[in-house]
Design a protein around this motif. Structure first.
Motif, PDB file in Angstrom:
ATOM      1  N   GLN A 160     -49.592   3.178  -7.866  1.00  0.00           N
ATOM      2  CA  GLN A 160     -48.838   3.387  -6.638  1.00  0.00           C
ATOM      3  C   GLN A 160     -48.695   2.114  -5.803  1.00  0.00           C
ATOM      4  O   GLN A 160     -49.674   1.466  -5.467  1.00  0.00           O
ATOM      5  CB  GLN A 160     -49.523   4.466  -5.784  1.00  0.00           C
ATOM      6  N   ASN A 161     -47.445   1.768  -5.483  1.00  0.00           N
ATOM      7  CA  ASN A 161     -47.130   0.724  -4.499  1.00  0.00           C
ATOM      8  C   ASN A 161     -47.805  -0.624  -4.767  1.00  0.00           C
ATOM      9  O   ASN A 161     -48.326  -1.269  -3.848  1.00  0.00           O
ATOM     10  CB  ASN A 161     -47.515   1.207  -3.097  1.00  0.00           C
ATOM     11  N   VAL A 162     -47.810  -1.044  -6.004  1.00  0.00           N
ATOM     12  CA  VAL A 162     -48.430  -2.318  -6.350  1.00  0.00           C
ATOM     13  C   VAL A 162     -47.507  -3.131  -7.247  1.00  0.00           C
ATOM     14  O   VAL A 162     -46.961  -2.611  -8.220  1.00  0.00           O
ATOM     15  CB  VAL A 162     -49.791  -2.112  -7.074  1.00  0.00           C
ATOM     16  N   GLN A 163     -47.339  -4.409  -6.896  1.00  0.00           N
ATOM     17  CA  GLN A 163     -46.597  -5.342  -7.741  1.00  0.00           C
ATOM     18  C   GLN A 163     -47.557  -6.406  -8.260  1.00  0.00           C
ATOM     19  O   GLN A 163     -48.475  -6.835  -7.551  1.00  0.00           O
ATOM     20  CB  GLN A 163     -45.473  -6.015  -6.959  1.00  0.00           C
ATOM     21  N   CYS A 164     -47.330  -6.838  -9.492  1.00  0.00           N
ATOM     22  CA  CYS A 164     -48.152  -7.889 -10.083  1.00  0.00           C
ATOM     23  C   CYS A 164     -47.303  -8.701 -11.056  1.00  0.00           C
ATOM     24  O   CYS A 164     -46.220  -8.258 -11.450  1.00  0.00           O
ATOM     25  CB  CYS A 164     -49.371  -7.293 -10.791  1.00  0.00           C
ATOM     26  N   PRO A 165     -47.765  -9.876 -11.452  1.00  0.00           N
ATOM     27  CA  PRO A 165     -47.006 -10.667 -12.433  1.00  0.00           C
ATOM     28  C   PRO A 165     -46.837  -9.903 -13.744  1.00  0.00           C
ATOM     29  O   PRO A 165     -47.736  -9.176 -14.177  1.00  0.00           O
ATOM     30  CB  PRO A 165     -47.871 -11.914 -12.623  1.00  0.00           C
ATOM     31  N   ALA A 166     -45.693 -10.085 -14.391  1.00  0.00           N
ATOM     32  CA  ALA A 166     -45.407  -9.367 -15.635  1.00  0.00           C
ATOM     33  C   ALA A 166     -46.210  -9.907 -16.805  1.00  0.00           C
ATOM     34  O   ALA A 166     -46.383  -9.223 -17.819  1.00  0.00           O
ATOM     35  CB  ALA A 166     -43.917  -9.449 -15.953  1.00  0.00           C
ATOM     36  N   GLY A 183     -47.541   1.767 -20.100  1.00  0.00           N
ATOM     37  CA  GLY A 183     -48.919   2.243 -20.080  1.00  0.00           C
ATOM     38  C   GLY A 183     -49.527   2.132 -18.702  1.00  0.00           C
ATOM     39  O   GLY A 183     -48.844   1.851 -17.712  1.00  0.00           O
ATOM     40  N   HIS A 184     -50.863   2.339 -18.605  1.00  0.00           N
ATOM     41  CA  HIS A 184     -51.527   2.228 -17.310  1.00  0.00           C
ATOM     42  C   HIS A 184     -52.045   0.817 -17.090  1.00  0.00           C
ATOM     43  O   HIS A 184     -51.786  -0.095 -17.885  1.00  0.00           O
ATOM     44  CB  HIS A 184     -52.644   3.267 -17.177  1.00  0.00           C
ATOM     45  N   LYS A 185     -52.792   0.616 -16.023  1.00  0.00           N
ATOM     46  CA  LYS A 185     -53.202  -0.725 -15.626  1.00  0.00           C
ATOM     47  C   LYS A 185     -54.268  -1.339 -16.542  1.00  0.00           C
ATOM     48  O   LYS A 185     -54.386  -2.556 -16.635  1.00  0.00           O
ATOM     49  CB  LYS A 185     -53.733  -0.705 -14.190  1.00  0.00           C
ATOM     50  N   ILE A 186     -55.070  -0.516 -17.205  1.00  0.00           N
ATOM     51  CA  ILE A 186     -56.096  -1.027 -18.120  1.00  0.00           C
ATOM     52  C   ILE A 186     -55.455  -1.305 -19.473  1.00  0.00           C
ATOM     53  O   ILE A 186     -54.889  -0.412 -20.099  1.00  0.00           O
ATOM     54  CB  ILE A 186     -57.248  -0.022 -18.293  1.00  0.00           C
ATOM     55  N   ILE A 187     -55.519  -2.558 -19.895  1.00  0.00           N
ATOM     56  CA  ILE A 187     -54.935  -2.925 -21.188  1.00  0.00           C
ATOM     57  C   ILE A 187     -56.014  -3.499 -22.098  1.00  0.00           C
ATOM     58  O   ILE A 187     -57.076  -3.930 -21.642  1.00  0.00           O
ATOM     59  CB  ILE A 187     -53.787  -3.936 -21.023  1.00  0.00           C
ATOM     60  N   THR A 212     -61.203   6.271  -8.401  1.00  0.00           N
ATOM     61  CA  THR A 212     -61.463   7.595  -8.962  1.00  0.00           C
ATOM     62  C   THR A 212     -60.494   7.945 -10.078  1.00  0.00           C
ATOM     63  O   THR A 212     -60.701   8.917 -10.788  1.00  0.00           O
ATOM     64  CB  THR A 212     -61.367   8.658  -7.861  1.00  0.00           C
ATOM     65  N   HIS A 213     -59.438   7.149 -10.224  1.00  0.00           N
ATOM     66  CA  HIS A 213     -58.462   7.394 -11.285  1.00  0.00           C
ATOM     67  C   HIS A 213     -57.699   6.101 -11.568  1.00  0.00           C
ATOM     68  O   HIS A 213     -57.983   5.047 -10.998  1.00  0.00           O
ATOM     69  CB  HIS A 213     -57.507   8.534 -10.903  1.00  0.00           C
ATOM     70  N   TYR A 214     -56.712   6.201 -12.438  1.00  0.00           N
ATOM     71  CA  TYR A 214     -55.996   5.021 -12.875  1.00  0.00           C
ATOM     72  C   TYR A 214     -54.779   4.673 -12.009  1.00  0.00           C
ATOM     73  O   TYR A 214     -54.143   3.655 -12.239  1.00  0.00           O
ATOM     74  CB  TYR A 214     -55.506   5.218 -14.316  1.00  0.00           C
ATOM     75  N   ILE A 215     -54.445   5.489 -11.034  1.00  0.00           N
ATOM     76  CA  ILE A 215     -53.172   5.274 -10.343  1.00  0.00           C
ATOM     77  C   ILE A 215     -53.292   4.403  -9.097  1.00  0.00           C
ATOM     78  O   ILE A 215     -52.304   4.166  -8.411  1.00  0.00           O
ATOM     79  CB  ILE A 215     -52.522   6.618  -9.958  1.00  0.00           C
ATOM     80  N   VAL A 216     -54.495   3.905  -8.795  1.00  0.00           N
ATOM     81  CA  VAL A 216     -54.669   2.970  -7.688  1.00  0.00           C
ATOM     82  C   VAL A 216     -55.555   1.815  -8.160  1.00  0.00           C
ATOM     83  O   VAL A 216     -56.225   1.914  -9.183  1.00  0.00           O
ATOM     84  CB  VAL A 216     -55.317   3.646  -6.453  1.00  0.00           C
ATOM     85  N   CYS A 217     -55.544   0.726  -7.375  1.00  0.00           N
ATOM     86  CA  CYS A 217     -56.415  -0.419  -7.690  1.00  0.00           C
ATOM     87  C   CYS A 217     -56.908  -0.979  -6.370  1.00  0.00           C
ATOM     88  O   CYS A 217     -56.244  -1.813  -5.742  1.00  0.00           O
ATOM     89  CB  CYS A 217     -55.660  -1.478  -8.486  1.00  0.00           C
ATOM     90  N   THR A 218     -58.052  -0.501  -5.947  1.00  0.00           N
ATOM     91  CA  THR A 218     -58.572  -0.889  -4.631  1.00  0.00           C
ATOM     92  C   THR A 218     -59.035  -2.349  -4.582  1.00  0.00           C
ATOM     93  O   THR A 218     -59.210  -2.908  -3.497  1.00  0.00           O
ATOM     94  CB  THR A 218     -59.761   0.004  -4.242  1.00  0.00           C
ATOM     95  N   ALA A 219     -59.232  -2.965  -5.735  1.00  0.00           N
ATOM     96  CA  ALA A 219     -59.660  -4.376  -5.759  1.00  0.00           C
ATOM     97  C   ALA A 219     -58.541  -5.308  -5.368  1.00  0.00           C
ATOM     98  O   ALA A 219     -58.763  -6.488  -5.058  1.00  0.00           O
ATOM     99  CB  ALA A 219     -60.190  -4.731  -7.155  1.00  0.00           C
ATOM    100  N   GLY A 220     -57.310  -4.823  -5.392  1.00  0.00           N
ATOM    101  CA  GLY A 220     -56.175  -5.656  -5.006  1.00  0.00           C
ATOM    102  C   GLY A 220     -55.580  -6.427  -6.171  1.00  0.00           C
ATOM    103  O   GLY A 220     -56.112  -6.423  -7.295  1.00  0.00           O
ATOM    104  N   VAL A 221     -54.462  -7.091  -5.898  1.00  0.00           N
ATOM    105  CA  VAL A 221     -53.754  -7.838  -6.934  1.00  0.00           C
ATOM    106  C   VAL A 221     -54.303  -9.245  -7.059  1.00  0.00           C
ATOM    107  O   VAL A 221     -54.352  -9.995  -6.086  1.00  0.00           O
ATOM    108  CB  VAL A 221     -52.236  -7.904  -6.612  1.00  0.00           C
TER     109      VAL A 221
END
Length: 227
Positions: A160-166, A183-187, A212-221
């Motif tokens: 949700q609401n996160v941009q990062c380098p491709a 896929g999700h954020k864990i690769i 608590t799940h894969y749809i957020v990343c509280t550690a930041g970009v």
């Protein structure tokens, strides 16, 4: 211009230095002597009394040069010969084999009592097998640096609401990985099986613990992986 090295300072309060050749001088005289040799187009410093070579690292320390003087000396050395600053100790090193990017620094090797090589291209401590003429194994060496710097930003559909380098470099082996946005954020790296978060670059287990799940990343970009 004459280059004179005084064996004994007339002023006992002036700090004197013992050089590797065995002769003694004061910092100001040593600086003037080296400056005279540089003005004559020399790219090495030699004792005018015994003609033994002074390593630049020694001159840099014993002459107690100001930052401006160091820049002047190093700029002249750099323009007179094909040399680059070692990332380990900051002294100039000459590449003897122009077909090999893996360059040995004798100063660092002597200091650490372990052979020290650095990459002539990305100017970092050498990683990977050598000799090589194209690149070392450091992330960002040669074209990798440009890809990591210029790749577009993407929005992962699974987060949700996160941009990062491709494009990211594997945090373990350094190989470049591009997210397909499916896929999700864990690769998982196909080269070394390392699992990490594409957004924050933390190890998979550590990143998942913070959410608590894969749809957020509280550690930041995490920022782009460029120097």
């Amino acid at each position: 211009k004459a280059c004179i090295l005084f064996m004994h300072s007339v002023n006992p309060d002036v700090l004197r230095a013992v050089l590797s050749c065995g002769h003694v001088t004061d910092p100001e005289t040593l600086t003037d002597c080296c400056r005279a040799q540089m003005d004559d187009g020399k790219t090495e410093f030699k004792c005018p009394l015994c003609e033994k070579k002074w390593p630049y690292d020694e001159v840099r320390k014993l002459a107690k040069l100001s930052d401006d003087e160091k820049l002047i000396f190093e700029d002249k050395v750099g323009t007179n010969t094909v040399k680059k600053l070692c990332p380990g100790c900051g002294t100039f090193v000459e590449r003897l084999d122009v077909s090999n990017l893996c360059v040995k620094c004798s100063v660092c090797t002597e200091r650490t009592r372990k052979t020290y090589h650095f990459c002539w291209q990305c100017l970092r401590e050498w990683k990977g097998p050598g000799p090589r003429a194209d690149r070392c194994a450091n992330v960002g060496c040669t074209i990798d640096q440009k890809l990591l710097k210029d790749c577009p930003m993407i929005t992962l559909k699974s987060v949700q609401n996160v941009q990062c380098p491709a494009i990211r470099a594997c945090t373990s082996c350094g190989i470049l990985l591009e997210h397909n946005n499916k896929g999700h954020k864990i690769i998982e790296c196909h080269a070394c099986n390392n699992r990490f978060c594409f957004i924050c670059l933390k190890p998979a287990d550590e990143c998942i613990k913070t959410t608590t799940h894969y749809i957020v990343c509280t550690a930041g970009v995490a920022p782009r992986q460029v120097d």
